[in-house]
Enzyme design. Structure first.
Site, mmCIF file in Angstrom:
data_model
loop_
_atom_site.group_PDB
_atom_site.id
_atom_site.type_symbol
_atom_site.label_atom_id
_atom_site.label_comp_id
_atom_site.label_asym_id
_atom_site.label_seq_id
_atom_site.Cartn_x
_atom_site.Cartn_y
_atom_site.Cartn_z
ATOM 1 N N LYS A 20 75.673 -10.013 -42.311
ATOM 2 C CA LYS A 20 76.619 -9.283 -43.168
ATOM 3 C C LYS A 20 76.910 -7.901 -42.596
ATOM 4 C CE LYS A 20 75.412 -8.415 -47.589
ATOM 5 N NZ LYS A 20 75.624 -6.999 -47.920
ATOM 6 N N GLY A 91 78.349 -2.287 -51.266
ATOM 7 C CA GLY A 91 77.970 -0.907 -50.970
ATOM 8 C C GLY A 91 78.286 -0.532 -49.530
ATOM 9 N N GLN A 167 73.779 3.123 -44.253
ATOM 10 C CA GLN A 167 75.125 3.316 -44.789
ATOM 11 C C GLN A 167 75.514 4.788 -44.723
ATOM 12 O OE1 GLN A 167 74.906 1.453 -48.661
ATOM 13 N NE2 GLN A 167 74.968 -0.600 -47.790
ATOM 14 N N ASP A 315 66.063 -5.221 -47.601
ATOM 15 C CA ASP A 315 66.782 -6.278 -48.328
ATOM 16 C C ASP A 315 65.928 -7.529 -48.543
ATOM 17 O OD1 ASP A 315 68.949 -4.605 -48.392
ATOM 18 O OD2 ASP A 315 70.037 -5.590 -46.771
HETATM 19 C C1 S3P Z 1 73.260 -1.919 -44.875
HETATM 20 C C2 S3P Z 1 72.295 -0.989 -45.008
HETATM 21 C C3 S3P Z 1 71.191 -1.086 -45.969
HETATM 22 C C4 S3P Z 1 71.110 -2.449 -46.642
HETATM 23 C C5 S3P Z 1 72.443 -3.005 -46.977
HETATM 24 C C6 S3P Z 1 73.303 -3.129 -45.731
HETATM 25 C C7 S3P Z 1 74.285 -1.735 -43.819
HETATM 26 O O1 S3P Z 1 71.373 -0.084 -46.933
HETATM 27 O O2 S3P Z 1 70.299 -2.380 -47.792
HETATM 28 O O3 S3P Z 1 72.310 -4.287 -47.559
HETATM 29 O O4 S3P Z 1 74.964 -2.703 -43.458
HETATM 30 O O5 S3P Z 1 74.409 -0.603 -43.324
HETATM 31 P P1 S3P Z 1 70.862 1.423 -46.648
HETATM 32 O O6 S3P Z 1 70.319 1.473 -45.256
HETATM 33 O O7 S3P Z 1 72.038 2.296 -46.779
HETATM 34 O O8 S3P Z 1 69.810 1.636 -47.667
#
Ligand code: S3P
Length: 428
Positions: A20, A91, A167, A315
């Site tokens: 993803k 998110g 993120q 995750d």
């Molecule tokens: C993600 C980063 C993670 C993860 C999310 C996907 C990404 O979040 O939990 O499902 O693709 O950058 P954070 O690292 O921001 O906590």
């Protein structure tokens, strides 16, 4: 209400859907690239399709011919969207796109579903505003819908991120493409680094030194690239745990992404005593990939999961909690407060469902202690609208003494359409 009954062993070979995080980035980076990108094995889940729709609304020519997705990049500057961009449950979409929109000379509005509207956005709004973007949101800018009025020449930043969040890191780095001034992000612990790896593949100067990521001189993505996306270790995790806990099982999972910032679950499984091997290690465009063989494992033991390990398996904690129920002794999870602001409050979602299974679990503000017990009762589970909670407790249902019932499994479409079909295929 979906009903799970305990079953016989799980056997076979499976290629779970694609990653993803990498699918989102392939679309986003391909859109602001100068050149044509074709993406093979793109994850067609709701989250990633929301990113795809958003970039079409931003004027990018993206065609999905069923096999590959072809993106004719527009370069860094996009078109003002005619309407609100709906990020659904994602998110990653809303936070990364905000970095790109901060560098555009137009007005845009981002929204999402009822779960996304409760997730904090100040973590990205604070650094992006200090780079010169105007960002507004509900409750003093903390929650979506967000309004962004960007600026094509942002200011530089040295951002000491209070959280190990990919993120946040990615959002600031993407905004950093819209300035010539120094840009660096320093994290308290290493979060997933797909952004850094993929930007390098597009020719951007990205320097990584320990926990600091710095942008160099070239900040324009260019090139005609083919991106082949590996299978998602976060989706593979459900079947790794299923194989480990359902007696007699043996599953071979192919093409799984093995980026070291994502493989915390493999370290934990080894420590717990799971019989698991990695074969055929290789690379797909800067990302390590391999095949994973997992067998049913007896005599599992509880472990402590904390500190820098947490971002490497953030995750996977819901399904690791299910695995912990089959371990001798206690599994302790700490330093995982971030779970409270995921697709659901995952600490309370996990604790609620474990209690319904008859497991002895203690909740902490930043984690939980799970007392292992080999026989677990059935019960009623709730997904809390969270895809990973739904899939994790469907796996728990496979070894429950009594039938289990899960409310609302539609959320599984967020990351793993076809999950139940894959599960059925493996049941012998
Ligand atoms: C993600 C980063 C993670 C993860 C999310 C996907 C990404 O979040 O939990 O499902 O693709 O950058 P954070 O690292 O921001 O906590």
């Amino acid at each position: 209400m979906f009903n799970v009954k305990s079953i016989g062993p799980l056997k076979g070979v499976l290629r779970v859907p694609s990653d993803k995080s990498v699918s989102h980035r392939a679309l986003m980076f391909g859109s602001i690239n100068k050149g044509v990108v074709s993406v093979k094995n793109f994850l067609r889940s709701e989250d990633c399709l929301n990113t795809l729709k958003a970039f079409i609304s931003l004027g990018v020519d993206i065609k999905d011919n069923g096999e590959v997705i072809v993106i004719k990049g527009k370069g860094k500057f996009l078109d003002e969207p005619f309407d609100i961009l709906d990020m659904g449950n994602s998110g990653t979409s809303i936070r990364l796109i905000s970095g790109i929109l901060s560098g555009q000379s137009f007005y845009s509005v981002l929204t999402g579903d009822k779960y996304l509207k409760r997730r904090p956005m100040d973590r990205i709004a604070i650094p992006l505003k200090s780079m010169g973007a105007q960002i507004y949101g509900r409750e003093e800018g903390r929650y979506p819908p967000l309004t962004i009025i960007g600026k094509p020449r942002l200011s530089g930043i040295t951002y000491k991120s209070p959280k190990a969040s990919a993120q946040v890191k990615s959002s600031v780095i993407l905004a950093g493409l819209y300035t010539d001034e120094p840009v660096s992000v320093i994290e308290p612990a290493k979060s997933r680094d797909h952004t850094e790896r993929m930007l390098k593949a597009f020719g951007v100067d990205v320097n990584v030194k320990g926990l600091e990521v710095t942008l160099g001189k070239n900040r324009q993505l260019s090139g005609n690239l083919e991106i082949n996306i590996p299978a998602d270790i976060s989706s593979a995790a459900f079947f790794m745990v299923a194989a480990a806990i359902v007696p007699g099982s043996e599953i071979f999972l192919k093409d799984v992404i093995l980026n070291p910032t994502r493989t915390g679950i493999l370290d934990v499984m080894k420590d717990m005593g799971v019989d698991c091997e990695i074969e055929n290690r290789r690379f797909f465009l800067g990302e390590e990939v391999g095949d994973i063989l997992v067998k049913y494992s007896k005599n599992l033991r509880g472990v402590t999961i904390e500190g820098d390990l947490i971002p490497r398996l953030i995750d996977e904690i819901p399904v690791i909690a299910v695995l912990a129920t089959q371990c001798e002794g206690e599994t302790l999870i700490r330093d995982a407060k971030e779970l409270r602001v995921k697709e659901s409050d995952r600490i309370s979602s996990i604790v609620f469902n474990l209690k319904n299974l008859g497991i002895n679990v203690e909740e902490f503000p930043d984690g939980m202690a799970i007392m292992g017990k080999s026989v677990i009762n059935g019960g009623k589970f709730s997904s809390f609208g969270d895809h990973r909670i739904a899939m994790s407790f469907i796996i728990a249902g496979l070894i429950s003494k009594n039938e289990t019932f899960m409310d609302d499994i539609k959320c599984i479409e967020t990351s793993y359409p076809g999950f139940l079909n894959d599960l059925k295929k493996l049941i012998t």
